[in-house]
Design a protein around this motif. Structure first.
Motif, PDB file in Angstrom:
ATOM      1  N   UNK A 138       7.130   5.710   2.821  1.00  0.00           N
ATOM      2  CA  UNK A 138       6.517   6.181   4.063  1.00  0.00           C
ATOM      3  C   UNK A 138       5.281   5.332   4.350  1.00  0.00           C
ATOM      4  N   UNK A 139       5.210   4.775   5.548  1.00  0.00           N
ATOM      5  CA  UNK A 139       4.039   4.028   6.009  1.00  0.00           C
ATOM      6  C   UNK A 139       3.335   4.915   7.033  1.00  0.00           C
ATOM      7  N   UNK A 140       2.208   5.507   6.633  1.00  0.00           N
ATOM      8  CA  UNK A 140       1.585   6.560   7.436  1.00  0.00           C
ATOM      9  C   UNK A 140       0.352   6.050   8.165  1.00  0.00           C
ATOM     10  N   UNK A 175       9.174  11.284   0.546  1.00  0.00           N
ATOM     11  CA  UNK A 175       9.520   9.881   0.343  1.00  0.00           C
ATOM     12  C   UNK A 175       9.184   9.464  -1.086  1.00  0.00           C
ATOM     13  N   UNK A 176       9.884   8.465  -1.578  1.00  0.00           N
ATOM     14  CA  UNK A 176       9.684   8.028  -2.955  1.00  0.00           C
ATOM     15  C   UNK A 176       8.271   7.527  -3.189  1.00  0.00           C
ATOM     16  N   UNK A 177       7.699   6.870  -2.206  1.00  0.00           N
ATOM     17  CA  UNK A 177       6.310   6.430  -2.259  1.00  0.00           C
ATOM     18  C   UNK A 177       5.715   6.534  -0.865  1.00  0.00           C
ATOM     19  N   UNK A 178       4.391   6.701  -0.799  1.00  0.00           N
ATOM     20  CA  UNK A 178       3.705   6.842   0.484  1.00  0.00           C
ATOM     21  C   UNK A 178       2.478   5.947   0.492  1.00  0.00           C
ATOM     22  N   UNK A 179       2.420   5.054   1.464  1.00  0.00           N
ATOM     23  CA  UNK A 179       1.267   4.177   1.651  1.00  0.00           C
ATOM     24  C   UNK A 179       0.587   4.603   2.945  1.00  0.00           C
ATOM     25  N   UNK A 180      -0.706   4.871   2.871  1.00  0.00           N
ATOM     26  CA  UNK A 180      -1.423   5.411   4.027  1.00  0.00           C
ATOM     27  C   UNK A 180      -2.451   4.431   4.557  1.00  0.00           C
ATOM     28  N   UNK A 181      -2.566   4.373   5.873  1.00  0.00           N
ATOM     29  CA  UNK A 181      -3.681   3.683   6.507  1.00  0.00           C
ATOM     30  C   UNK A 181      -4.913   4.559   6.388  1.00  0.00           C
ATOM     31  N   UNK A 182      -6.080   3.951   6.540  1.00  0.00           N
ATOM     32  CA  UNK A 182      -7.311   4.728   6.359  1.00  0.00           C
ATOM     33  C   UNK A 182      -7.575   5.709   7.496  1.00  0.00           C
ATOM     34  N   UNK A 183      -6.753   5.688   8.545  1.00  0.00           N
ATOM     35  CA  UNK A 183      -6.896   6.684   9.612  1.00  0.00           C
ATOM     36  C   UNK A 183      -5.911   7.845   9.450  1.00  0.00           C
ATOM     37  N   UNK A 208      -1.882  -2.333   6.867  1.00  0.00           N
ATOM     38  CA  UNK A 208      -0.813  -1.461   6.387  1.00  0.00           C
ATOM     39  C   UNK A 208       0.527  -2.183   6.293  1.00  0.00           C
ATOM     40  N   UNK A 209       0.929  -2.896   7.319  1.00  0.00           N
ATOM     41  CA  UNK A 209       2.222  -3.576   7.292  1.00  0.00           C
ATOM     42  C   UNK A 209       2.316  -4.543   6.118  1.00  0.00           C
ATOM     43  N   UNK A 210       1.250  -5.296   5.883  1.00  0.00           N
ATOM     44  CA  UNK A 210       1.236  -6.257   4.780  1.00  0.00           C
ATOM     45  C   UNK A 210       1.333  -5.543   3.440  1.00  0.00           C
ATOM     46  N   UNK A 211       0.577  -4.459   3.282  1.00  0.00           N
ATOM     47  CA  UNK A 211       0.590  -3.720   2.017  1.00  0.00           C
ATOM     48  C   UNK A 211       1.949  -3.098   1.745  1.00  0.00           C
ATOM     49  N   UNK A 212       2.589  -2.587   2.779  1.00  0.00           N
ATOM     50  CA  UNK A 212       3.911  -1.984   2.589  1.00  0.00           C
ATOM     51  C   UNK A 212       4.901  -3.030   2.077  1.00  0.00           C
ATOM     52  N   UNK A 213       4.833  -4.242   2.609  1.00  0.00           N
ATOM     53  CA  UNK A 213       5.731  -5.289   2.134  1.00  0.00           C
ATOM     54  C   UNK A 213       5.417  -5.701   0.698  1.00  0.00           C
ATOM     55  N   UNK A 214       4.165  -5.591   0.291  1.00  0.00           N
ATOM     56  CA  UNK A 214       3.826  -5.840  -1.118  1.00  0.00           C
ATOM     57  C   UNK A 214       4.560  -4.851  -2.017  1.00  0.00           C
ATOM     58  N   UNK A 215       4.569  -3.589  -1.624  1.00  0.00           N
ATOM     59  CA  UNK A 215       5.268  -2.566  -2.407  1.00  0.00           C
ATOM     60  C   UNK A 215       6.780  -2.770  -2.345  1.00  0.00           C
ATOM     61  N   UNK A 216       7.276  -3.165  -1.181  1.00  0.00           N
ATOM     62  CA  UNK A 216       8.710  -3.454  -1.076  1.00  0.00           C
ATOM     63  C   UNK A 216       9.097  -4.604  -2.001  1.00  0.00           C
ATOM     64  N   UNK A 217       8.252  -5.617  -2.068  1.00  0.00           N
ATOM     65  CA  UNK A 217       8.512  -6.765  -2.927  1.00  0.00           C
ATOM     66  C   UNK A 217       8.608  -6.334  -4.389  1.00  0.00           C
ATOM     67  N   UNK A 218       7.743  -5.420  -4.794  1.00  0.00           N
ATOM     68  CA  UNK A 218       7.775  -4.934  -6.182  1.00  0.00           C
ATOM     69  C   UNK A 218       9.098  -4.232  -6.479  1.00  0.00           C
ATOM     70  N   UNK A 219       9.582  -3.452  -5.526  1.00  0.00           N
ATOM     71  CA  UNK A 219      10.860  -2.768  -5.728  1.00  0.00           C
ATOM     72  C   UNK A 219      11.997  -3.784  -5.780  1.00  0.00           C
TER      73      UNK A 219
END
Length: 285
Positions: free
Chosen positions: A118-120, A135-143, A204-215
């Motif tokens: 989840x990209x929140x 969701x299996x993992x949740x990445x949140x923006x600071x807002x 956020x978009x960049x960080x989510x892809x970092x996590x996707x890359x790890x998976x």
């Protein structure tokens, strides 16, 4: 070792046509793709209806059938809201049978063969919140802002979508979130264990892809097996879906109490659930 790069997000020409969902895909230079599902109702805070949920399920099924997809990202359109949950106008028109038989939004995550991140951005409220924490993992923006609202708007949440939060943040915090409807910001959500990471909105978009890359760096088969093993916990809980609400109050959706909650929401005023001390002025029975 060459630096990993990603293609731009692009529509999948083989994906079905959707009205409430945007289906996109991007591919990693070292192999593996990510499917991104966007709830596209920004004028309604990305709230969902039965139609929206059906489209999300069809989109997940499409990702399941794509052998290149190793991760699914779920988000809301715009920066204002991930999702505000069920559209109150739609919920107000649901019958008792609808309440019992409609597929819970959390099933979107369970239906996926691949991990769902989840990209929140902005509000994750009500059904949007429990969709995100399932969701299996949740990445949140600071807002980001998280919270439940069901008991204020006459939406009787039931089943594993409530109970699963205990596994995520513990019983006391879960009860606090559901019973008091207190909203928490992204930093609190990280402290509670509701999210995995918090980053500036612009990142956020960049960080989510970092996590996707790890998976994607893992064996695809092993990842799918792990996802299925984790989801067995949901399967053990799923048998009680919608049952408790019907035992406690059959037909609640058509009650005066539910109508008062919905009307108060539309009129932007506090609901009047309790009668006056002398019994006069009651609007909900």
């Amino acid at each position: 070792m060459s630096e990993i790069s990603w293609t731009a997000w692009a529509a999948d020409p083989k994906a079905p046509d959707f009205s409430d969902v945007i289906y996109e895909r991007c591919t990693r230079s070292t192999g593996g793709s990510v499917a991104r599902l966007t709830i596209n109702r920004p004028d309604r805070m990305n709230s969902f209806t039965k139609h929206t949920m059906k489209e999300l399920m069809v989109a997940i099924d499409h990702a399941n059938q794509d052998p290149s997809v190793g991760v699914v990202v779920l988000q809301g359109a715009g920066d204002r809201a991930f999702s505000s949950g069920g559209d109150v106008a739609w919920e107000a028109d649901r019958s008792a049978a609808d309440w019992f038989f409609d597929v819970p939004p959390n099933h979107v995550v369970r239906f996926s063969n691949q991990p769902v991140i989840a990209a929140v951005r902005g509000y994750a409220i009500g059904g949007g919140n429990h969709l995100a924490y399932t969701c299996d993992m949740t990445i949140a923006a600071d807002n980001a802002v998280f919270g439940q609202i069901g008991s204020r708007v006459g939406s009787p949440a039931d089943g594993y979508m409530v109970r699963y939060l205990i596994r995520v943040i513990g019983a006391k915090r879960a009860r606090e979130m559901w019973l008091t409807r207190r909203r928490i910001n992204a930093v609190e959500a990280l402290e509670w264990g509701l999210v995995n990471a918090v980053v500036p909105l612009a990142d956020l978009d960049t960080e989510v892809l970092v996590w996707c890359d790890r998976v994607l760096d893992g064996s695809p088969t092993c990842v799918r097996i792990l996802k299925a093993v984790f989801d067995q916990e949901i399967d053990e809980m799923a048998g009680d879906v919608r049952r408790t609400a019907h035992l406690i109050h059959p037909g609640f959706g058509q009650s005066a109490e539910a109508r008062e909650a919905q009307q108060a929401f539309f009129e932007k005023r506090p609901p009047r659930f309790w009668p006056a001390p002398d019994g006069a002025g009651s609007t909900a029975t």
